[in-house]
Design a protein around this motif. Structure first.
Motif, PDB file in Angstrom:
ATOM      1  N   MET B 125       9.257  15.443  64.509  1.00 45.29           N
ATOM      2  CA  MET B 125       9.398  16.491  63.496  1.00 45.29           C
ATOM      3  C   MET B 125       8.076  16.744  62.789  1.00 45.29           C
ATOM      4  SD  MET B 125      12.988  15.361  61.805  1.00 45.29           S
ATOM      5  CE  MET B 125      13.264  13.629  62.117  1.00 45.29           C
ATOM      6  N   GLY B 126       7.855  18.016  62.459  1.00 49.83           N
ATOM      7  CA  GLY B 126       6.724  18.353  61.609  1.00 49.83           C
ATOM      8  C   GLY B 126       7.279  18.816  60.289  1.00 49.83           C
ATOM      9  N   MET B 127       6.690  18.322  59.215  1.00 49.64           N
ATOM     10  CA  MET B 127       7.232  18.676  57.900  1.00 49.64           C
ATOM     11  C   MET B 127       6.153  19.396  57.098  1.00 49.64           C
ATOM     12  SD  MET B 127       9.626  18.113  55.411  1.00 49.64           S
ATOM     13  CE  MET B 127       9.598  18.246  53.631  1.00 49.64           C
ATOM     14  N   VAL B 128       6.547  20.492  56.465  1.00 49.37           N
ATOM     15  CA  VAL B 128       5.627  21.199  55.576  1.00 49.37           C
ATOM     16  C   VAL B 128       6.163  21.046  54.158  1.00 49.37           C
ATOM     17  CG1 VAL B 128       4.571  23.407  55.024  1.00 49.37           C
ATOM     18  CG2 VAL B 128       5.057  22.817  57.406  1.00 49.37           C
ATOM     19  N   ARG B 197      -1.019  21.043  60.161  1.00 47.95           N
ATOM     20  CA  ARG B 197      -0.875  19.596  60.292  1.00 47.95           C
ATOM     21  C   ARG B 197       0.516  19.236  60.817  1.00 47.95           C
ATOM     22  NH1 ARG B 197      -1.230  15.802  55.073  1.00 47.95           N
ATOM     23  NH2 ARG B 197       0.793  16.767  54.726  1.00 47.95           N
ATOM     24  N   GLY B 198       1.537  19.944  60.277  1.00 50.32           N
ATOM     25  CA  GLY B 198       2.905  19.661  60.712  1.00 50.32           C
ATOM     26  C   GLY B 198       3.099  19.900  62.196  1.00 50.32           C
ATOM     27  N   MET B 199       2.395  20.912  62.747  1.00 49.53           N
ATOM     28  CA  MET B 199       2.628  21.259  64.150  1.00 49.53           C
ATOM     29  C   MET B 199       1.571  20.661  65.085  1.00 49.53           C
ATOM     30  SD  MET B 199       1.477  25.266  64.003  1.00 49.53           S
ATOM     31  CE  MET B 199       1.322  25.471  65.778  1.00 49.53           C
ATOM     32  N   ASN B 202       2.648  19.028  68.256  1.00 47.61           N
ATOM     33  CA  ASN B 202       3.616  19.843  68.983  1.00 47.61           C
ATOM     34  C   ASN B 202       5.044  19.319  68.846  1.00 47.61           C
ATOM     35  OD1 ASN B 202       1.443  21.356  69.905  1.00 47.61           O
ATOM     36  ND2 ASN B 202       1.198  20.078  71.733  1.00 47.61           N
ATOM     37  N   PRO B 203       5.527  19.212  67.616  1.00 46.85           N
ATOM     38  CA  PRO B 203       6.892  18.695  67.444  1.00 46.85           C
ATOM     39  C   PRO B 203       7.910  19.749  67.872  1.00 46.85           C
ATOM     40  CG  PRO B 203       6.029  19.435  65.341  1.00 46.85           C
ATOM     41  CD  PRO B 203       4.916  19.617  66.344  1.00 46.85           C
ATOM     42  N   GLU B 204       9.097  19.282  68.234  1.00 44.62           N
ATOM     43  CA  GLU B 204      10.129  20.244  68.637  1.00 44.62           C
ATOM     44  C   GLU B 204      10.931  20.734  67.436  1.00 44.62           C
ATOM     45  OE1 GLU B 204      13.182  17.903  70.816  1.00 44.62           O
ATOM     46  OE2 GLU B 204      11.573  16.432  70.959  1.00 44.62           O
ATOM     47  N   ILE B 205      10.721  20.062  66.311  1.00 39.79           N
ATOM     48  CA  ILE B 205      11.455  20.437  65.099  1.00 39.79           C
ATOM     49  C   ILE B 205      10.456  20.634  63.964  1.00 39.79           C
ATOM     50  CG2 ILE B 205      13.179  19.676  63.412  1.00 39.79           C
ATOM     51  CD1 ILE B 205      14.065  17.663  65.729  1.00 39.79           C
ATOM     52  N   MET B 206      10.606  21.725  63.215  1.00 41.10           N
ATOM     53  CA  MET B 206       9.765  21.910  62.034  1.00 41.10           C
ATOM     54  C   MET B 206      10.654  22.008  60.801  1.00 41.10           C
ATOM     55  SD  MET B 206       6.431  22.014  62.632  1.00 41.10           S
ATOM     56  CE  MET B 206       5.662  22.928  61.290  1.00 41.10           C
ATOM     57  N   LEU B 207      10.260  21.308  59.763  1.00 39.33           N
ATOM     58  CA  LEU B 207      11.005  21.355  58.510  1.00 39.33           C
ATOM     59  C   LEU B 207      10.082  21.917  57.439  1.00 39.33           C
ATOM     60  CD1 LEU B 207      12.391  17.699  58.678  1.00 39.33           C
ATOM     61  CD2 LEU B 207      13.538  19.760  59.470  1.00 39.33           C
ATOM     62  N   GLY B 235       9.241  28.095  70.375  1.00 41.87           N
ATOM     63  CA  GLY B 235      10.646  27.733  70.530  1.00 41.87           C
ATOM     64  C   GLY B 235      11.075  26.535  69.709  1.00 41.87           C
ATOM     65  N   VAL B 236      10.380  26.259  68.610  1.00 43.83           N
ATOM     66  CA  VAL B 236      10.774  25.093  67.823  1.00 43.83           C
ATOM     67  C   VAL B 236      12.024  25.411  67.007  1.00 43.83           C
ATOM     68  CG1 VAL B 236       8.455  24.141  67.600  1.00 43.83           C
ATOM     69  CG2 VAL B 236       9.293  25.716  65.885  1.00 43.83           C
ATOM     70  N   THR B 237      12.783  24.370  66.762  1.00 45.36           N
ATOM     71  CA  THR B 237      13.938  24.481  65.886  1.00 45.36           C
ATOM     72  C   THR B 237      13.439  24.260  64.458  1.00 45.36           C
ATOM     73  OG1 THR B 237      15.141  23.404  67.650  1.00 45.36           O
ATOM     74  CG2 THR B 237      16.261  23.583  65.518  1.00 45.36           C
ATOM     75  N   SER B 238      13.844  25.129  63.545  1.00 42.80           N
ATOM     76  CA  SER B 238      13.314  24.998  62.193  1.00 42.80           C
ATOM     77  C   SER B 238      14.423  24.893  61.164  1.00 42.80           C
ATOM     78  CB  SER B 238      12.445  26.195  61.823  1.00 42.80           C
ATOM     79  OG  SER B 238      11.618  26.547  62.895  1.00 42.80           O
TER      80      SER B 238
END
Lengths: 288, 287
Positions: B125-128, B197-199, B202-207, B235-238
């Motif tokens: 996961m990438g978190m912003v 930074r969050g991406m 290459n995470p599949e999920i972004m928050l 195509g990330v899930t957010s």
């Protein structure tokens, strides 16, 4: 309220106040015990991670610079003036017994065993402890600690361990410097104000060092005492600072509280632990 | 006082331009959206699932909260301040553990994980963060490179290439910002570096926690489009926590409305707009 209704009779106001007081005390006691437990968990983890991958060597070196090199100035000043005032006071005291030649012994004994470690510890607690708490505290309130966690880094490993390790190494080094400078300062005053020749001064310093006996036949007991203490103080300062820094809450005001608590708590801990550590060390070192 | 009055006059004069710019932006969005592939059907695999999650600290925060984010979806969580929106993100990241219920990431229940195992799951996961939460002792480059240094064996050249690529993706000029410290950047730039930074991994999920709060309308539009671009191109899930209703309708495939510790609405933005539920109407009326 509902719970009260189920009881047989209504309670008088004073009973109610008492039970409220007990409840409050109970929750206060619980939270204090919890805090102490958290403190030791943090201490254990930050020490354990010294030996666990990944090693943040860069951070350790940076912290050694921050904690050690940058504290050099205040430690030099502290040591110099402490040694000087010790020599001045003892020259007056010893004069009444006609024993001014023992100034070196007195200065060396006090500096190495007590004042060197304790004063270096207190100065570092004030300078470095507050800095660590403020830094980690602001990282906490701006969510940078959460960000570390989110990026898959253990904040204790990344932030606490390098600081603790650096303090464990640097506080003893600073103490040695403090001791040496203090004894040199004593030398200065002894020769200027009391007319003690430098050679005599250093001979009495040496006498003091060897008079306490040796550990393993080579390390003077005074050194064992004088170096165990700063090691422990380094741990106290860094762990206390990380503890209050990492549990900061309540925005910038919280950062201020964390800083104050760090300096107060670590200073008091240093003084209290110093007493018990001295007693312990004296009994161990005197045993054989 | 005088400069203030002058400023206000300036602002008045400018506001016409701003409105025109917003219209332009919306038009640009509409054009981009036009090229969107048809919204994905329901059968996408669930990526994030909350099942009957309850959490209380001193008082209950969330009660019996359930929702699903499927692959490629953008679920926007809205609600009044203090209704546990950010807490929901922390539960997904397993920075918090629910008192009851389960949180599934990629089908794996994260609630029973140990601290170390949770660190691994978080790498998906990438978190912003709301305030971007950039490490302020590190430069922009070091910030974006951080997850790469921590979790990959990439060499310095590859890391630099990746950092530049991500900064370009968020419309920042790498040469201009790479050596700067976060304190030297504007709020909108910090947010964008936060997204980069969050991406980075290459995470599949972004928050995203309130990605547009505290930003001017134009930058809000830019960030919103950036989130949409990430979803569209990668195509990330957010999961987005927001209370900017306008951007919600632009980017959400699903909206979850939190009220009184519970989810009172979960569905498409169109359904939300069409609902007759008084609270939801009130909430949208705040537009």
């Amino acid at each position: 309220m509902r719970r009260e209704e189920t009881r047989g009779r209504a309670r008088t106001p004073s009973e109610k106040r008492l039970s409220e007081l007990i409840l409050r005390l109970n929750s206060r006691a619980k939270s204090s015990v919890l805090s102490i437990q958290e403190y030791f968990v943090l201490a254990w983890n930050s020490l354990r991670f010294i030996f666990a991958r990944p090693f943040y060597t860069g951070d350790v070196i940076q912290q050694m610079d921050e904690i050690g090199v940058k504290s050099l100035g205040i430690v030099l000043l502290t040591g110099l003036f402490t040694g000087m005032v010790l020599a001045l006071q003892s020259s007056v005291q010893l004069q009444t017994f006609g024993a001014t030649m023992y100034i070196g012994r007195l200065v060396a004994g006090s500096m190495i065993r007590e004042l060197g470690p304790v004063l270096a510890g207190l100065m570092v607690a004030g300078r470095v402890g507050s800095g660590i708490a403020a830094q980690l505290g602001s990282m906490k309130v701006t969510e940078q600690i959460d960000a570390l966690n989110t990026l898959g880094t253990d904040p204790i490993k990344k932030l606490a361990t390098p600081r603790v390790l650096a303090a464990l190494v640097m506080v003893p080094v600073l103490t040695i410097i403090n001791d040496v400078v203090g004894i040199v300062g004593g030398n200065l005053i002894a020769s200027l104000m009391a007319g003690i020749p430098t050679s005599l001064y250093w001979r009495t310093v040496w006498e003091q060092i060897i008079s306490g006996g040796f550990t393993f036949g080579v390390i003077p007991n005074d050194f064992v005492q004088g170096l165990t203490k700063p090691f422990v103080f380094g741990a106290i300062i860094s762990i206390t600072a990380c503890f209050f820094g990492l549990r900061t809450s309540g925005g910038t005001e919280g950062v201020g509280h964390a800083t104050t608590k760090t300096v107060v708590t670590s200073s008091i801990l240093i003084l209290v632990v110093d007493y018990f550590l001295t007693q312990l060390l004296l009994s161990i070192l005197a045993a054989p | 006082m005088k400069p203030d009055v002058k400023n206000r006059r300036d602002t008045d004069r400018k506001s016409g331009h701003v409105r025109a710019a917003i219209r332009q932006e919306l038009a640009a969005d509409a054009r981009e959206e036009h090229h969107d592939p048809a919204p994905q059907a329901e059968e996408g695999k669930p990526v994030i699932e909350m099942q009957n999650v309850s959490l209380a600290f001193d008082q209950p925060i969330l009660e019996d909260v359930s929702f699903v984010a499927r692959e490629g979806e953008t679920v926007v969580i809205v609600g009044e301040s203090g209704t546990g929106k950010s807490t929901t993100l922390k539960l997904i990241l397993r920075l918090l553990v629910p008192d009851s219920g389960r949180v599934l990431v990629d089908g794996e229940d994260v609630t029973p994980l140990t601290f170390e195992e949770a660190l691994k799951v978080r790498q998906k996961m990438g978190m912003v963060f709301q305030g971007a939460a950039l490490f302020d002792s590190l430069t922009v480059f070091e910030n974006v490179a951080y997850p790469l240094r921590e979790h990959t064996d990439l060499g310095e050249d590859d890391i630099e290439a990746r950092v530049r690529e991500k900064l370009q993706f968020v419309d920042l000029d790498p040469d201009e910002v790479i050596e700067k410290l976060p304190s030297e950047l504007s709020g909108g730039m910090r947010k964008r570096v936060g997204i980069a930074r969050g991406m980075a991994n290459n995470p599949e999920i972004m928050l995203y926690d309130e990605p547009t709060s505290g930003l001017d309308p134009l930058t809000t539009g830019t960030i919103t489009r950036l989130i949409m671009k990430l979803q569209r191109e990668l195509g990330v899930t957010s999961i987005v926590v927001s209370h900017d209703i306008r951007s919600v309708f632009r980017m959400a495939t699903k909206v979850a409305l939190l009220h009184d510790r519970r989810i009172v609405f979960f569905g498409s933005p169109e359904d939300m707009a069409a609902t007759e539920e008084p609270y939801i109407r009130d909430f949208l009326g705040g537009l």
